[in-house]
Design a protein around this motif. Structure first.
Motif, PDB file in Angstrom:
ATOM      1  N   HIS A  56       1.528   7.563  -6.790  1.00  0.00           N
ATOM      2  CA  HIS A  56       0.089   6.209  -6.513  1.00  0.00           C
ATOM      3  C   HIS A  56      -0.475   5.803  -7.569  1.00  0.00           C
ATOM      4  O   HIS A  56      -0.427   4.337  -7.248  1.00  0.00           O
ATOM      5  N   ASP A 255      -1.034   3.302  -0.776  1.00  0.00           N
ATOM      6  CA  ASP A 255      -0.612   5.183  -0.575  1.00  0.00           C
ATOM      7  C   ASP A 255       0.183   5.283   0.706  1.00  0.00           C
ATOM      8  O   ASP A 255      -0.137   4.945   1.911  1.00  0.00           O
ATOM      9  N   GLY A 303      -6.195   2.707  -1.761  1.00  0.00           N
ATOM     10  CA  GLY A 303      -5.659   4.334  -2.270  1.00  0.00           C
ATOM     11  C   GLY A 303      -5.878   4.924  -1.448  1.00  0.00           C
ATOM     12  O   GLY A 303      -7.001   4.984  -0.705  1.00  0.00           O
TER      13      GLY A 303
END
Ligand SMILES: [Zn+2]
Length: 443
Positions: A56, A255, A303
């Protein structure tokens, strides 16, 4: 160790920067630039953009680097494009092992631990659960009377039509009888991310590979809860020519599911390297001086989406641009197919859907546009709930890989990427027109 890791990141970033800079110098089409970013983000060095090996973080560096190269402005003081937040995830740092008797299965391809599977290690008896064990009184009594603590229940109940028996199976899954765990046969393996481990181990197995003749299962599954670690949303913008303090916002999540152990990867090319590719292509277009938009346009790569829309939830609670100043939000996720698109929230905003359809018909961009109602299935959701007019657009067609090891760059051709790009550009430009002011300002 740390130095090596840092060097690794720097080398990768230099390589990627060179790769994309060269690409820009080659004056790629916007669609080709979207595809290149999809290929890059779905490659091995990004580790499936999850939490094993910090994928990530690598993905967020790449996006911030592209924002910087495109000359996007930041809405934060240093260090730039990042809005940090904390999250937790149940991760699998080691390759899981499963054998039925002497037959070892391949992780990722043949089985995976459920995302919330706690660690489990040992050999267990298998008990087959089917319609007979759920409906026959004698079989049921025998089952619940025995000590199940050294047994895994194989839930062969997928084809059962009776609601009553499905309820019985679901009650069994609550595990009041104390089984060691459950094997869930699946016709398609679809993985995900859980924020925390559950109480009972559950293993999902390709249904063609589990047979009644098996007596035992051997398991070695290591899972760890990573608590309260930092991840980010990446936010940049292009200032508007005539209206600076009101924004059209383009979003997508960067992500994905990451790795299962250090060898098996879920690349997430379609979900959502493809969407980030398109978002970057739009950033590239609108950041050219000759294409400067009337309103400011912000680009947000979220994210934590796969673990429960965590990045967009954090953003909506801590908006960098006041939500009232967000004129419209376009969230793109799963941009790999070419046959058509679906518009979530289309029925909520029929007039705006109408203009998208009109542009598409006029310029003959893509095959069809399907209208869909509101759904909590991507990062537009919390914005919609807060009254921001928002679309979530995903593509439909040949690419069937989803949340599995096959969602690889080479399976996601994005052959209509240029058409989609220009459809989005024309759509965003139309939304800037003053004729939409009464509609987009009515909140
Ligand atoms: Zn997605």
């Amino acid at each position: 160790m740390k130095l090596r890791w840092t060097l690794g990141v720097l080398t990768t970033l230099c390589w990627l920067s060179l790769k994309t800079t060269r690409a820009q110098n080659d004056s790629l089409s916007y669609g080709a630039y979207a595809r290149l970013n999809k290929d890059t983000l779905a490659s091995d060095v990004f580790h499936g953009r999850g939490y094993v090996k910090d994928g990530h973080k690598m993905a967020s560096y790449h996006i911030a680097t592209e924002f910087y190269k495109l000359g996007l402005k930041t809405l934060f003081p240093a260090p730039g494009f990042y809005q940090s937040f904390t999250m937790s995830a149940n991760v699998f740092p080691e390759v899981p092992v499963l054998a039925f008797d002497e037959d070892f299965l391949v992780p990722g391809r043949d089985f995976h631990p459920a995302p919330d599977c706690p660690p489990i290690h040992g050999t267990f008896d298998l008990i087959w659960i089917d319609s007979l064990s759920l409906s026959n009184d004698k079989a049921w009594k025998k089952l619940v009377k025995q000590d199940l603590s050294k047994s895994f229940l194989v839930m062969d109940v997928g084809s059962i039509k009776s609601k009553e028996l499905q309820n019985a199976a679901n009650n069994l899954r609550k595990n009041v009888f104390g089984a060691a765990g459950f094997i869930e046969p699946k016709s398609k393996l679809t993985w995900s991310v859980s924020q925390a481990p559950g109480k009972t181990p559950v293993i999902e197995v390709a249904d063609s590979l589990i047979q009644r003749r098996y007596k035992q299962v051997r398991l070695r599954i290591q899972s760890v809860q990573m608590s309260d670690f930092n991840t980010v949303n990446v936010v940049g913008y292009v200032p508007g020519k005539s209206v600076r303090d009101t924004f059209i916002v383009v979003t997508g999540h960067f992500d994905h599911l990451g790795r299962l152990g250090n060898r098996i990867m879920y690349p997430g090319a379609n979900d959502n390297a493809s969407g980030i590719g398109h978002m970057l292509a739009l950033a590239k277009y609108f950041s050219q001086p000759e294409n400067q938009p009337e309103y400011s346009i912000a680009f947000i790569a979220f994210g934590g989406e796969e673990a429960g829309l965590l990045g967009s939830l954090h953003y909506v609670r801590n908006p960098v641009i006041p939500l009232k100043r967000t004129r419209f939000l376009l969230n793109i996720d799963i941009m790999g197919s070419a046959e058509g698109i679906t518009v979530v929230n289309a029925t909520k905003h029929p007039e705006i859907t109408g203009i998208l359809e009109q542009i598409n018909t006029q310029d003959q961009r893509i095959g069809r546009i399907r209208r869909r109602g509101p759904a909590a299935n991507s990062d537009h959701y919390f914005f919609s709930e807060m009254g921001v007019p928002a679309f979530f657009i995903y593509t439909e067609g040949k690419v069937k890989a989803y949340h599995d090891i096959y969602d690889r760059a080479e399976h996601v051709p994005m052959e209509k990427a240029d058409d989609l790009h220009w459809l989005f550009v024309d759509f965003i430009k139309t939304l800037e027109s003053p004729e939409w002011n009464p509609y987009l300002k009515q909140r």
